[in-house]
Write a protein that holds these residues in place. Structure first.
Motif: not given
Length: 493
Positions: A278-279, A312-314, A448-449
């Protein structure tokens, strides 16, 4: 399931330090910070150890940030990697780049790998028509654009005189297009080619020969904007823009071994087999990245993972329409590997038309094969075959190789195996441009990359590196950190 693993060290490729193949140890990091007074510099976490993540990590570390790179796999390199199969070191698929891929060339220089992936001195592509058993070549001269390809096109045996003339007219029309025009994104390249007098034969023998390999889609399934970018940049910008380069060693020697050495030297803490769960934002406006057994605090986070994993992580609210990431479809690449008991191909590579075979590369020396010859077939836009049984693929492709390579008749096939990248690239379909996000999000400090982001390029190694540079540049601008060291694509061009 595709095999995985880390390649052995090759001659001339140095090892990298650290426990378990990881980067700088925590205690080493603390000691280094205390010694050079860097304990107060900004902290950044890069999620994903493909080319985009490696590039972002190096660029941030070179600006003085304290960087942690987290990768879920046991190796770096993303979808351009190597693995062991018996005594062979095998790339998951054949990867090439062009002289116009200035960002990837910068990456090779940055990790000390340029000598291991040299460019052709001058574009020269053997093209074999399997039905007619006739060899043609796409070559350039030193003349300025567009004359650099005129002689090759004039003698290209796979097209009629009228088709060659029509190709020239279509190329000039393509040169006048602006790939950044959003109207082009919604059109398909195949319809544009047909409207500009291109026959089915011309599309197969020229436009798709190049386009399928670079876009991973046939002309009818490709965005006109992306196709225009590929052909304008690669064939209609500079005389040498399309000169081809490829790794003459396993990709893992460059994208894993040398990349880890560069990261270590830059002071990046690299953690492999470490998947982010998670972030989230912290109370002080920073970021917390959670991995099993650890919570990492950071001022800057770069998400450099595929679009579905990014979704999913955003954290909530950082993109206006996050579900658009799920609309960026993927496209597969199938790779067929054949080991013969003798040499059956004299050239380093060739492309084929009139056959299901697309591109064939000699990987004998790079793989470490001591006897015989190892050929790798790269099959892009492989939706129809990506799940085909190995037995069916063997039955189809071995006779095709014998049909095109007379020396293969009677040769013993010592090994035949397949690697499948079901999500090798994003699908370059019409309309995909509006779905690709830029490096910045609505949340300060989160970027983002990935090759799938809005780089203007299709899903290539060049696009991945450019995305990492863009994310680092956006982060350093927000932090008011120097950016002079960053690669400048416009200046390089």
């Amino acid at each position: 399931m595709q095999p995985s693993g880390n390649p052995p060290l090759r001659p001339g490729v140095p090892d990298c330090n650290g426990r378990g193949g990881e980067g700088m140890r925590d205690d080493d990091m603390r000691s280094a910070e205390e010694a050079d007074g860097q304990a107060g510099r900004g902290a950044a976490v890069v999620v994903g150890g493909g080319l985009a993540g490696i590039t972002a990590a190096l660029s941030l570390a070179d600006a003085g940030l304290r960087v942690t790179l987290l990768e879920g796999r046991p190796r770096l390199g993303g979808l351009a990697f190597s693995f062991k199969r018996g005594e062979l070191t095998v790339d998951n698929g054949q990867h090439v780049y062009l002289r116009c891929c200035t960002a990837y060339r910068w990456f090779l220089d940055r990790v000390d790998g340029a000598a291991l992936a040299p460019l052709q001195e001058r574009l020269d592509v053997p093209v074999l028509d399997a039905d007619r058993n006739r060899l043609g070549r796409l070559r350039r001269t030193a003349l300025p654009v567009p004359l650099h390809l005129a002689a090759s096109l004039a003698t290209y045996p796979h097209l009629s005189l009228a088709e060659r003339a029509n190709v020239g007219r279509a190329a000039l029309a393509l040169k006048g297009l602006d790939p950044a025009d959003p109207r082009l994104d919604g059109q398909d390249f195949g319809s544009w080619l047909a409207a500009h007098g291109q026959s089915a034969r011309a599309i197969e023998a020229l436009w798709d020969l190049v386009g399928v390999a670079t876009l991973n889609a046939v002309a009818g399934d490709s965005s006109l904007g992306l196709a225009a970018m590929v052909f304008k940049t690669g064939l209609l910008s500079q005389p040498g823009a399309a000169d081809i380069g490829w790794a003459h060693v396993p990709l893992g020697d460059i994208h894993d071994t040398l990349a880890r050495k560069a990261l270590d030297s830059a002071g990046v803490r690299t953690e492999l087999k470490t998947r982010v769960t998670s972030i989230s934002r912290t109370e002080n406006g920073g970021w917390q990245v959670e991995v099993p057994g650890e919570e990492i605090q950071a001022d800057t986070v770069v998400l450099a993972v595929p679009q579905h994993e990014t979704h999913d992580l955003l954290p909530e609210g950082v993109l206006d329409e996050p579900d658009r990431l799920l609309d960026i479809d993927t496209a597969p690449i199938l790779n067929i590997h054949v080991v013969y008991d003798r040499k059956v191909l004299r050239r380093p590579f060739f492309a084929a038309i009139g056959s299901p075979v697309q591109w064939v590369f000699d990987r004998t020396d790079a793989s470490g094969l001591a006897e015989g010859q190892y050929l790798a077939l790269s099959q892009s836009a492989a939706q129809d075959e990506i799940d085909a049984p190995v037995s069916a693929l063997r039955e189809r492709y071995l006779p095709e190789l014998e049909r095109m390579l007379p020396a293969a008749h009677g040769a013993e096939v010592r090994d035949f195996f397949v690697t499948r990248e079901r999500t090798a690239t994003f699908a370059p379909t019409p309309g995909v441009g509006r779905l690709r996000p830029g490096a910045r999000t609505k949340a300060p400090g989160l970027y983002l990359a990935g090759a799938w982001t809005a780089t203007g390029w299709p899903a290539t190694m060049e696009s991945a590196v450019r995305s990492g540079i863009s994310a680092a540049e956006a982060a350093l601008l927000a932090l008011d950190r120097p950016r002079d060291h960053l690669f400048d694509a416009e200046e390089a061009a």
